[in-house]
Write a protein that holds these residues in place. Structure first.
Motif, mmCIF file in Angstrom:
data_model
loop_
_atom_site.group_PDB
_atom_site.id
_atom_site.type_symbol
_atom_site.label_atom_id
_atom_site.label_comp_id
_atom_site.label_asym_id
_atom_site.label_seq_id
_atom_site.Cartn_x
_atom_site.Cartn_y
_atom_site.Cartn_z
ATOM 1 N N GLU A 63 0.835 -1.195 0.000
ATOM 2 C CA GLU A 63 0.000 0.000 0.000
ATOM 3 C C GLU A 63 0.872 1.247 0.000
ATOM 4 O OE1 GLU A 63 -2.828 0.044 3.207
ATOM 5 O OE2 GLU A 63 -3.597 -1.935 2.680
ATOM 6 N N HIS A 78 -4.396 -0.931 -2.751
ATOM 7 C CA HIS A 78 -4.123 -2.296 -2.289
ATOM 8 C C HIS A 78 -4.107 -3.252 -3.477
ATOM 9 C CE1 HIS A 78 -8.605 -2.412 -2.184
ATOM 10 N NE2 HIS A 78 -8.435 -3.671 -2.490
ATOM 11 N N GLU A 130 -5.541 -6.538 -5.186
ATOM 12 C CA GLU A 130 -6.769 -7.330 -5.172
ATOM 13 C C GLU A 130 -6.507 -8.698 -5.768
ATOM 14 O OE1 GLU A 130 -10.396 -5.953 -6.762
ATOM 15 O OE2 GLU A 130 -10.704 -4.629 -5.076
ATOM 16 N N ASP A 131 -6.771 -9.713 -5.029
ATOM 17 C CA ASP A 131 -6.696 -11.121 -5.436
ATOM 18 C C ASP A 131 -5.461 -11.480 -6.261
ATOM 19 O OD1 ASP A 131 -7.335 -10.461 -8.183
ATOM 20 O OD2 ASP A 131 -9.450 -10.575 -7.730
ATOM 21 N N ARG A 147 -4.715 -7.956 -9.743
ATOM 22 C CA ARG A 147 -4.781 -6.564 -10.152
ATOM 23 C C ARG A 147 -4.515 -5.624 -8.979
ATOM 24 N NH1 ARG A 147 -11.001 -5.156 -11.609
ATOM 25 N NH2 ARG A 147 -11.856 -5.527 -9.549
ATOM 26 N N LYS A 203 -5.332 -2.062 -7.219
ATOM 27 C CA LYS A 203 -6.312 -0.990 -7.094
ATOM 28 C C LYS A 203 -5.542 0.282 -6.755
ATOM 29 C CE LYS A 203 -10.646 0.121 -4.763
ATOM 30 N NZ LYS A 203 -11.618 -0.372 -3.760
ATOM 31 N N HIS A 205 -11.362 5.240 -7.998
ATOM 32 C CA HIS A 205 -10.409 4.134 -8.006
ATOM 33 C C HIS A 205 -10.261 3.633 -9.440
ATOM 34 C CE1 HIS A 205 -9.919 3.534 -3.714
ATOM 35 N NE2 HIS A 205 -11.232 3.631 -3.567
ATOM 36 N N PHE A 249 -8.087 0.312 -11.718
ATOM 37 C CA PHE A 249 -7.403 -0.970 -11.585
ATOM 38 C C PHE A 249 -6.449 -1.177 -12.751
ATOM 39 C CE2 PHE A 249 -11.414 -1.471 -9.375
ATOM 40 C CZ PHE A 249 -11.026 -2.072 -8.202
ATOM 41 N N ALA A 268 -13.246 1.708 -11.516
ATOM 42 C CA ALA A 268 -13.906 0.900 -10.482
ATOM 43 C C ALA A 268 -15.413 0.992 -10.663
ATOM 44 C CB ALA A 268 -13.506 1.388 -9.103
#
Length: 77
Positions: free
Chosen positions: A9, A26, A28-29, A32, A34, A46, A48, A77
């Motif tokens: 982050e 952060h 994501e999974d 990707r 964010k 936001h 991605f 987003a």
């Protein structure tokens, strides 16, 4: 592609041209990144970007695309 575990982050994301793309909100999974909506480039939203665009991670997240390509192709987003 660099390991997602290296992406933290608040890291700056830069294009292959060395220009600012955004700030990591952060991961994501592990697929990707964010980007923070508070970054001036984000326009209050936001965005991605896929982790496959990451070439390496050091003090910054370095992409394999230029900053313009990344901004033109990021997902809202």
């Amino acid at each position: 592609m660099a390991s997602g575990r290296q992406i933290k982050e608040h890291m700056e994301v830069v294009g292959s041209d060395g220009k600012h793309v955004g700030i990591v909100d952060h991961l994501e999974d592990t697929k990707r990144i964010k980007l923070a909506k508070t970054d001036p480039r984000a326009g209050g939203r936001h965005h991605f970007i896929p982790c496959e665009w990451v070439g390496r991670v050091g003090a910054h997240v370095h992409l394999t695309k230029t900053s313009r390509e990344a901004i033109d192709q990021w997902q809202d987003a």
